[in-house]
Design a protein around this motif. Structure first.
Motif, PDB file in Angstrom:
ATOM      1  N   PHE A 187       0.828  -1.545  -0.340  1.00 58.09           N
ATOM      2  CA  PHE A 187      -0.075  -0.156  -0.365  1.00 58.09           C
ATOM      3  C   PHE A 187       0.880   1.470   0.130  1.00 58.09           C
ATOM      4  CE2 PHE A 187      -4.732  -1.267   0.719  1.00 58.09           C
ATOM      5  CZ  PHE A 187      -4.779  -2.104   0.328  1.00 58.09           C
ATOM      6  N   TYR A 188       0.406   1.354  -0.867  1.00 54.74           N
ATOM      7  CA  TYR A 188       1.414   2.960  -1.114  1.00 54.74           C
ATOM      8  C   TYR A 188       0.924   4.454  -1.142  1.00 54.74           C
ATOM      9  CZ  TYR A 188       5.174   0.848  -3.782  1.00 54.74           C
ATOM     10  OH  TYR A 188       6.369   0.485  -3.795  1.00 54.74           O
ATOM     11  N   GLU A 189      -0.457   3.955  -1.216  1.00 58.01           N
ATOM     12  CA  GLU A 189      -1.490   5.038  -0.253  1.00 58.01           C
ATOM     13  C   GLU A 189      -2.203   5.077   1.225  1.00 58.01           C
ATOM     14  OE1 GLU A 189      -4.882   5.532  -3.532  1.00 58.01           O
ATOM     15  OE2 GLU A 189      -3.542   7.882  -3.530  1.00 58.01           O
ATOM     16  N   ASP A 190      -2.659   6.177   1.329  1.00 60.67           N
ATOM     17  CA  ASP A 190      -4.027   5.492   2.476  1.00 60.67           C
ATOM     18  C   ASP A 190      -4.855   4.587   2.826  1.00 60.67           C
ATOM     19  OD1 ASP A 190      -1.612   7.050   4.284  1.00 60.67           O
ATOM     20  OD2 ASP A 190      -3.169   8.720   4.317  1.00 60.67           O
ATOM     21  N   SER A 191      -5.321   4.244   3.615  1.00 56.69           N
ATOM     22  CA  SER A 191      -6.541   2.882   3.272  1.00 56.69           C
ATOM     23  C   SER A 191      -6.524   2.654   4.762  1.00 56.69           C
ATOM     24  CB  SER A 191      -6.107   1.862   2.474  1.00 56.69           C
ATOM     25  OG  SER A 191      -7.509   0.975   2.641  1.00 56.69           O
ATOM     26  N   THR A 192      -8.071   2.510   5.079  1.00 55.30           N
ATOM     27  CA  THR A 192      -8.992   2.274   5.780  1.00 55.30           C
ATOM     28  C   THR A 192      -9.445   0.951   5.799  1.00 55.30           C
ATOM     29  OG1 THR A 192      -8.940   4.559   7.011  1.00 55.30           O
ATOM     30  CG2 THR A 192     -10.061   2.215   7.978  1.00 55.30           C
ATOM     31  N   ARG A 193     -10.467   0.489   5.215  1.00 53.48           N
ATOM     32  CA  ARG A 193     -11.251  -0.411   4.723  1.00 53.48           C
ATOM     33  C   ARG A 193     -10.338  -1.341   3.879  1.00 53.48           C
ATOM     34  NH1 ARG A 193     -14.309   4.055   6.056  1.00 53.48           N
ATOM     35  NH2 ARG A 193     -12.768   5.336   5.002  1.00 53.48           N
ATOM     36  N   THR A 194     -10.325  -0.711   2.848  1.00 48.66           N
ATOM     37  CA  THR A 194      -9.709  -1.575   1.613  1.00 48.66           C
ATOM     38  C   THR A 194      -8.373  -2.354   2.187  1.00 48.66           C
ATOM     39  OG1 THR A 194     -10.139  -0.235   0.409  1.00 48.66           O
ATOM     40  CG2 THR A 194      -8.471  -1.777  -0.640  1.00 48.66           C
TER      41      THR A 194
ATOM     42  N   SER B 186       3.895  -0.964   4.058  1.00 48.19           N
ATOM     43  CA  SER B 186       3.326   0.074   3.262  1.00 48.19           C
ATOM     44  C   SER B 186       4.636   1.022   2.882  1.00 48.19           C
ATOM     45  CB  SER B 186       2.397   1.075   4.863  1.00 48.19           C
ATOM     46  OG  SER B 186       3.906   1.267   5.702  1.00 48.19           O
ATOM     47  N   ALA B 187       3.998   1.913   2.347  1.00 47.72           N
ATOM     48  CA  ALA B 187       5.563   2.574   2.208  1.00 47.72           C
ATOM     49  C   ALA B 187       6.166   3.034   2.901  1.00 47.72           C
ATOM     50  CB  ALA B 187       5.012   3.224   0.639  1.00 47.72           C
ATOM     51  N   LYS B 188       5.355   4.002   3.643  1.00 48.09           N
ATOM     52  CA  LYS B 188       5.677   4.887   5.646  1.00 48.09           C
ATOM     53  C   LYS B 188       6.746   3.906   5.643  1.00 48.09           C
ATOM     54  CE  LYS B 188       2.147   8.210   5.530  1.00 48.09           C
ATOM     55  NZ  LYS B 188       1.012   7.874   5.431  1.00 48.09           N
ATOM     56  N   GLY B 189       7.742   3.964   6.567  1.00 51.44           N
ATOM     57  CA  GLY B 189       8.557   3.691   6.479  1.00 51.44           C
ATOM     58  C   GLY B 189       9.654   1.984   6.398  1.00 51.44           C
ATOM     59  N   SER B 190       9.862   2.294   4.933  1.00 51.04           N
ATOM     60  CA  SER B 190      10.209   1.206   4.364  1.00 51.04           C
ATOM     61  C   SER B 190      11.313   1.930   3.212  1.00 51.04           C
ATOM     62  CB  SER B 190       8.807   0.429   3.002  1.00 51.04           C
ATOM     63  OG  SER B 190       8.183   1.569   2.087  1.00 51.04           O
TER      64      SER B 190
END
Ligand code: ASP
Length: 304
Positions: free
Chosen positions: A49-56, A75-79
């Motif tokens: 996931f490179y973009e925010d998501s809650t449900r998906t 997730s892109a953040k932290g990678s």
């Protein structure tokens, strides 16, 4: 046989119906005390996931786990993406780790298609830019079918920020394949160029579309993708294109109201509508897990 799910247009009517029927079987599992099936034991599903998501994101994770797959959440953040690693290098890393399926969300339209050329496993598009979100369309179709008993011949109004909406694009394709009639309702500034070629009608007037609608799907106004002013003010937008209680009462008695989330309450939809018995918003989330289980099961099991 389909290896990837990149676009709702990848599905013909028979395959889409198979996914919905399989999702219905998966849903019956949710009522059992033990919700797991052993089907994907030993298989690895990566959520990229490179973009925010809650449900998906949570939904794909729950779906893969209920099928007993090993799930890796990336997730892109932290990678190393934040160090500038390219999608291609990330893909090669996933490939080396033996991912059987990669579920990808990316802000660039077309990213899942690129990924599918670089890895051997299955790629599932979980939302690419303003382009497509096929599993959202499948869960929406599933929700319509379970509430209204059919898809063929339904009048579906998709309302609001069509321009930035991958949900709208995928829904138009899938609903057309399944025989529903779609009307896109938006101000002219929020309809994409070339919309005339889509298999859908268009209208600028919500009030004239409501009396004949079986389904009204409200779209989020996607401010994060807006680089200019598309409407005079939030208030003006709500006045013309928002769904409030008074408008909802103009719908036929059986009509349902949908929203993919996240909602801007008070903008495209009022709390009175969002929390009313006509609203399927929470059901859509629950159905999302069953539909994604069906997609992973069919694609990884080579059944479609
Ligand atoms: N959650 C949906 C999407 O990711 C709809 C939205 O964000 O408005 O496309």
């Amino acid at each position: 046989m389909i290896r990837h799910l990149l676009s709702a247009g990848d599905l013909d009517a028979a395959t889409a119906t198979l996914v919905l029927d399989t999702a219905q079987e998966m849903a019956s599992l949710a009522d059992r005390e033990v919700k797991k099936l052993p089907t994907l034991r030993g298989r690895t599903v990566v959520n990229l996931f490179y973009e925010d998501s809650t449900r998906t994101r949570i939904s794909f994770e729950a779906a893969a786990k209920r099928l007993s797959a090993d799930v890796i959440n990336f997730s892109a953040k932290g990678s190393s993406v934040s160090k500038g690693e390219s999608l291609k290098d990330t893909a090669l890393t996933l490939q080396a780790m033996g991912a059987d399926a990669v579920v990808i969300r990316h802000s660039a339209s077309g990213a899942p298609h690129r990924l599918a050329n670089w890895i051997d496993g299955t790629v599932v598009n979980a939302g690419d830019g303003t382009h497509e979100h096929p599993t959202q369309a499948l869960l929406d179709a599933y929700t319509m079918r379970s509430r209204l008993g059919r898809l063929s011949g339904l009048n579906v109004a998709i309302v609001g920020d069509v321009l930035h909406s991958r949900v709208a694009r995928s829904n138009v394709l899938l609903l057309h394949t399944l025989g529903a009639k779609v009307t896109l309702v938006a101000p002219p500034t929020l309809l994409p160029v070339g919309v005339d070629a889509w298999p859908a009608e268009t209208s600028y007037h919500l009030d004239s579309v409501l009396p004949d609608a079986d389904v009204v799907m409200m779209l989020r106004v996607q401010r994060e993708r807006m680089d200019q002013a598309y409407f005079p003010s939030a208030r003006e937008y709500s006045r013309r294109y928002g769904l409030d209680g008074a408008r909802m009462r103009r719908l036929p008695e059986h009509a349902i109201v949908m929203h993919p989330g996240p909602m801007n309450r008070g903008m495209e939809i009022t709390p009175e509508v969002a929390d009313s018995p006509r609203s399927t918003i929470v059901e859509q989330v629950a159905n999302g897990v069953s539909v994604r289980m069906a997609v992973l099961y069919l694609l990884l099991g080579g059944k479609v």
